[in-house]
Design an enzyme around this catalytic site. Structure first.
Site, PDB file in Angstrom:
ATOM      1  N   SER A  81       0.848  -1.188   0.000  1.00  0.00           N
ATOM      2  CA  SER A  81       0.000   0.000   0.000  1.00  0.00           C
ATOM      3  C   SER A  81       0.881   1.235   0.000  1.00  0.00           C
ATOM      4  CB  SER A  81      -0.877   0.000   1.261  1.00  0.00           C
ATOM      5  OG  SER A  81      -1.521   1.246   1.462  1.00  0.00           O
ATOM      6  N   TYR A 111      -1.970  -1.461  10.169  1.00  0.00           N
ATOM      7  CA  TYR A 111      -2.027  -1.588   8.710  1.00  0.00           C
ATOM      8  C   TYR A 111      -0.709  -1.159   8.077  1.00  0.00           C
ATOM      9  CZ  TYR A 111      -3.699  -1.090   3.916  1.00  0.00           C
ATOM     10  OH  TYR A 111      -3.861  -1.209   2.554  1.00  0.00           O
ATOM     11  N   LYS A 168       2.107  -3.502   6.009  1.00  0.00           N
ATOM     12  CA  LYS A 168       2.384  -3.265   4.594  1.00  0.00           C
ATOM     13  C   LYS A 168       3.863  -2.946   4.347  1.00  0.00           C
ATOM     14  CE  LYS A 168      -1.658  -4.262   3.154  1.00  0.00           C
ATOM     15  NZ  LYS A 168      -1.863  -5.502   2.364  1.00  0.00           N
TER      16      LYS A 168
END
Length: 258
Positions: free
Chosen positions: A141, A154, A158
């Site tokens: 991401s 998150y 990533k």
């Protein structure tokens, strides 16, 4: 069109994952749509191939190593070969740093990081079995390129995916296997909507404010559509990317310049 190649997409029942599966079918691949949501996977596969010759559905929890290996083995057994693994499944909860629990940590890292590692291992097993190279494509991401406030779990997962991608690319290159990643920006998907809503709620603001916190940074001035991402995965899955490995292609409309 057919290219006699086989791909598997995790998290393929909706959003970016479905669009990736759809594009790969258009490119001539036979595709396994793998998702924790079994009914969603079945509906997606049926939409892609009404007779089951081009797409099948498999239920799997990607945080479970046995599930991932079984899904890849089932795909290879069904279609007779295996060429491309797309480790797309992921979770994106809003997690201010002081709110993270041990359970959240295990859940998000289990899907976002372990799921990618198991996918790499399972794909490698099949490439060796069929005695040919292959392509492994991982979802990171823009939040894995630069940290985003409020997304501790998150973002860190990533970043980890980018590291796994680089290491696996070096470890597997001698076998004709490429390993790359794609890094979406702000994509119009159910997961991104939940992040925008949660961001707004945390600040006591309306949903539109939540979206603005992300979209105001996009140079091209629009939210990404899933097709923007699936186009890049199509390239990474095809022969035109044969000399690219260990790289992360950022697909964010100009949010991050690295």
């Amino acid at each position: 069109m057919t290219n006699n190649k086989v791909a598997l997409v995790t998290g393929g029942a909706q959003g970016i994952g479905f669009k990736i599966a759809e594009r790969l079918v258009e490119d001539g691949f036979k595709v396994a749509v793998v998702d924790f949501n079994e009914e969603g996977a079945k509906a997606a596969a049926l939409k892609l191939s009404s007779d089951g010759t081009k797409a099948i559905a498999i239920k799997a929890d990607v945080s479970n190593r046995d599930d991932v290996f079984n899904a890849v083995r089932q795909t290879a057994a069904q279609f007779g070969d295996f060429h491309v693994m797309v480790n797309n499944a992921g979770l994106g909860p809003t997690t201010p740093i002081d709110t993270i629990t041990e359970e959240q940590f295990k859940t998000v890292y289990g899907v976002n990081v372990a799921g990618v590692l198991w996918g790499i291992q399972a794909a490698h097993e099949q490439f060796k079995k069929f005695n040919h190279g292959g392509k492994i494509i991982n979802a990171t991401s823009q939040a894995g390129v630069e940290g985003n406030p409020g997304l501790s779990l998150y973002c860190s997962t990533k970043f980890a995916v980018r590291g796994l991608t680089q290491v696996a690319a070096q470890d597997l290159a001698s076998e004709g296997i490429t390993v790359n990643a794609f890094a979406p920006g702000i994509v119009q998907t159910p997961m991104m909507e939940s992040i925008a809503v949660a961001t707004a709620e945390e600040a006591g603001k309306p949903e539109a404010w939540g979206w603005e916190q992300f979209t105001s940074q996009i140079a091209l001035g629009r939210v990404s559509q899933p097709e923007d991402v699936s186009n890049v995965v199509s390239f990474l899955a095809g022969k035109d990317s044969d000399y690219i490995t260990g790289q992360t292609i950022i697909v964010d409309g100009g949010m991050r310049f690295r």
